[in-house]
Design an enzyme around this catalytic site. Sequence first.
Site, PDB file in Angstrom:
ATOM      1  N   CYS A 195       0.860  -1.190   0.000  1.00 43.39           N
ATOM      2  CA  CYS A 195       0.000   0.000   0.000  1.00 43.39           C
ATOM      3  C   CYS A 195       0.891   1.233   0.000  1.00 43.39           C
ATOM      4  O   CYS A 195       1.894   1.290   0.719  1.00 43.39           O
ATOM      5  CB  CYS A 195      -0.889  -0.010   1.252  1.00 43.39           C
ATOM      6  SG  CYS A 195      -2.022   1.387   1.343  1.00 43.39           S
ATOM      7  N   HIS A 222     -10.163   1.451   1.021  1.00 44.81           N
ATOM      8  CA  HIS A 222      -9.646   2.729   1.534  1.00 44.81           C
ATOM      9  C   HIS A 222     -10.790   3.726   1.795  1.00 44.81           C
ATOM     10  O   HIS A 222     -10.702   4.546   2.693  1.00 44.81           O
ATOM     11  CB  HIS A 222      -8.649   3.361   0.555  1.00 44.81           C
ATOM     12  CG  HIS A 222      -7.245   2.853   0.693  1.00 44.81           C
ATOM     13  ND1 HIS A 222      -6.549   2.857   1.868  1.00 44.81           N
ATOM     14  CD2 HIS A 222      -6.406   2.330  -0.234  1.00 44.81           C
ATOM     15  CE1 HIS A 222      -5.336   2.350   1.675  1.00 44.81           C
ATOM     16  NE2 HIS A 222      -5.223   2.014   0.418  1.00 44.81           N
ATOM     17  N   HIS A 264      -9.140  -3.265  -3.066  1.00 42.85           N
ATOM     18  CA  HIS A 264      -8.133  -2.568  -2.250  1.00 42.85           C
ATOM     19  C   HIS A 264      -8.476  -1.074  -2.152  1.00 42.85           C
ATOM     20  O   HIS A 264      -8.436  -0.483  -1.076  1.00 42.85           O
ATOM     21  CB  HIS A 264      -6.734  -2.768  -2.847  1.00 42.85           C
ATOM     22  CG  HIS A 264      -5.638  -2.109  -2.063  1.00 42.85           C
ATOM     23  ND1 HIS A 264      -4.691  -2.815  -1.363  1.00 42.85           N
ATOM     24  CD2 HIS A 264      -5.356  -0.794  -1.858  1.00 42.85           C
ATOM     25  CE1 HIS A 264      -3.870  -1.960  -0.749  1.00 42.85           C
ATOM     26  NE2 HIS A 264      -4.255  -0.733  -1.040  1.00 42.85           N
ATOM     27  N   GLU A 265      -8.839  -0.491  -3.312  1.00 45.09           N
ATOM     28  CA  GLU A 265      -9.123   0.965  -3.323  1.00 45.09           C
ATOM     29  C   GLU A 265     -10.444   1.290  -2.630  1.00 45.09           C
ATOM     30  O   GLU A 265     -10.518   2.255  -1.868  1.00 45.09           O
ATOM     31  CB  GLU A 265      -9.142   1.487  -4.767  1.00 45.09           C
ATOM     32  CG  GLU A 265      -7.828   1.298  -5.524  1.00 45.09           C
ATOM     33  CD  GLU A 265      -6.606   1.752  -4.748  1.00 45.09           C
ATOM     34  OE1 GLU A 265      -5.538   1.160  -4.952  1.00 45.09           O
ATOM     35  OE2 GLU A 265      -6.710   2.676  -3.889  1.00 45.09           O
TER      36      GLU A 265
HETATM   37  O1  LIG Z   1      -2.061   1.941  -1.810  1.00 43.95           O
HETATM   38  C1  LIG Z   1      -2.808   1.845  -2.786  1.00 43.95           C
HETATM   39  O2  LIG Z   1      -4.014   1.954  -2.702  1.00 43.95           O
HETATM   40  C2  LIG Z   1      -2.197   1.470  -4.086  1.00 43.95           C
HETATM   41  C3  LIG Z   1      -1.771   0.043  -4.078  1.00 43.95           C
HETATM   42  C4  LIG Z   1      -2.921  -0.747  -4.659  1.00 43.95           C
HETATM   43  C5  LIG Z   1      -2.829  -2.229  -4.642  1.00 43.95           C
HETATM   44  C6  LIG Z   1      -2.024  -2.920  -3.760  1.00 43.95           C
HETATM   45  C7  LIG Z   1      -1.981  -4.317  -3.792  1.00 43.95           C
HETATM   46  C8  LIG Z   1      -2.766  -5.019  -4.687  1.00 43.95           C
HETATM   47  C9  LIG Z   1      -3.567  -4.318  -5.552  1.00 43.95           C
HETATM   48  C10 LIG Z   1      -3.601  -2.947  -5.522  1.00 43.95           C
HETATM   49  C11 LIG Z   1      -0.439   0.049  -4.804  1.00 43.95           C
HETATM   50  O3  LIG Z   1      -0.637  -0.181  -6.124  1.00 43.95           O
HETATM   51  S1  LIG Z   1       0.711  -0.937  -3.998  1.00 43.95           S
HETATM   52  C12 LIG Z   1       2.022  -1.118  -5.022  1.00 43.95           C
HETATM   53  C13 LIG Z   1       1.769  -2.007  -6.174  1.00 43.95           C
HETATM   54  C14 LIG Z   1       2.372  -1.682  -7.351  1.00 43.95           C
HETATM   55  C15 LIG Z   1       2.193  -2.505  -8.446  1.00 43.95           C
HETATM   56  C16 LIG Z   1       1.435  -3.662  -8.344  1.00 43.95           C
HETATM   57  C17 LIG Z   1       0.817  -3.977  -7.146  1.00 43.95           C
HETATM   58  C18 LIG Z   1       1.006  -3.153  -6.052  1.00 43.95           C
HETATM   59 NI    NI Z   2      -3.519   1.107  -0.388  1.00 47.86          NI
END
Ligand SMILES: O=C(O)C[C@@H](Cc1ccccc1)[C@H](O)SCc1ccccc1
Ligand code: NI
Length: 185
Positions: free
Chosen positions: A110, A157, A153-154
């Site tokens: 995250c 949040h 995931h989003e």
């Molecule tokens: O913090 C966030 O919301 C963005 C996350 C979203 C995410 C995390 C894990 C699995 C799916 C979505 C970031 O993208 S975390 C970094 C990342 C970068 C590339 C691929 C997966 C996760």
């Molecule tokens: Ni996140």
Amino acid sequence: MITMKDIVREGHPILNHSAKDVSIPPTEQDIETLKKMIQFIKNSQDEKIAEEYELRAGVGLAAPQIGLSKRMIAVHFEDFNNQLYSDGYFNPKIVSHSVEFTYLSSGEGCLSVDREVAGYVPRYARITVSAINLAGEHVKLRLRGYAAIVFQHEIDHLNGVMFYDRINKQEPFLIPEHAKACDVD
Ligand SMILES: O=C(O)C[C@@H](Cc1ccccc1)[C@H](O)SCc1ccccc1
Ligand code: NI
């Protein structure tokens, strides 16, 4: 331009509270903010820009992560079938989901969490999301696999839920019932 200094980190209360609906039609300011969120994710995946501005790669971002308690998310990624998802969404809502679960065998990270948290994060394998996209259209998205994981995931949040809240505390690598890993054949 959004950079890492704008990303709220864990411990900030905004990440543990539900965000408020965006009034529809969205204001010019909300639209501008969502465009900047999409641009941040694209920039974070551009080697040169990410290096220059020290951006951590991401595939999604939710407004609470930039200190805004509003139900807005942005995504920019290709799923495992190379389908591109690149848009911003106001008031996304999971309106239905599968019984089956999925998870990333590598676990999740995250942008608001500056540490590794090991363990599987159980996610619905398939979800239907209703939302209003950046163009102002009412959309219904039927998502599965990696796309379903990113959107969950989003949307988590927006409800004050962090990925590690979903990891089994006693057995972090316990495979949930009716679950199949999304990223291994
Ligand atoms: O913090 C966030 O919301 C963005 C996350 C979203 C995410 C995390 C894990 C699995 C799916 C979505 C970031 O993208 S975390 C970094 C990342 C970068 C590339 C691929 C997966 C996760
Ligand atoms: Ni996140």
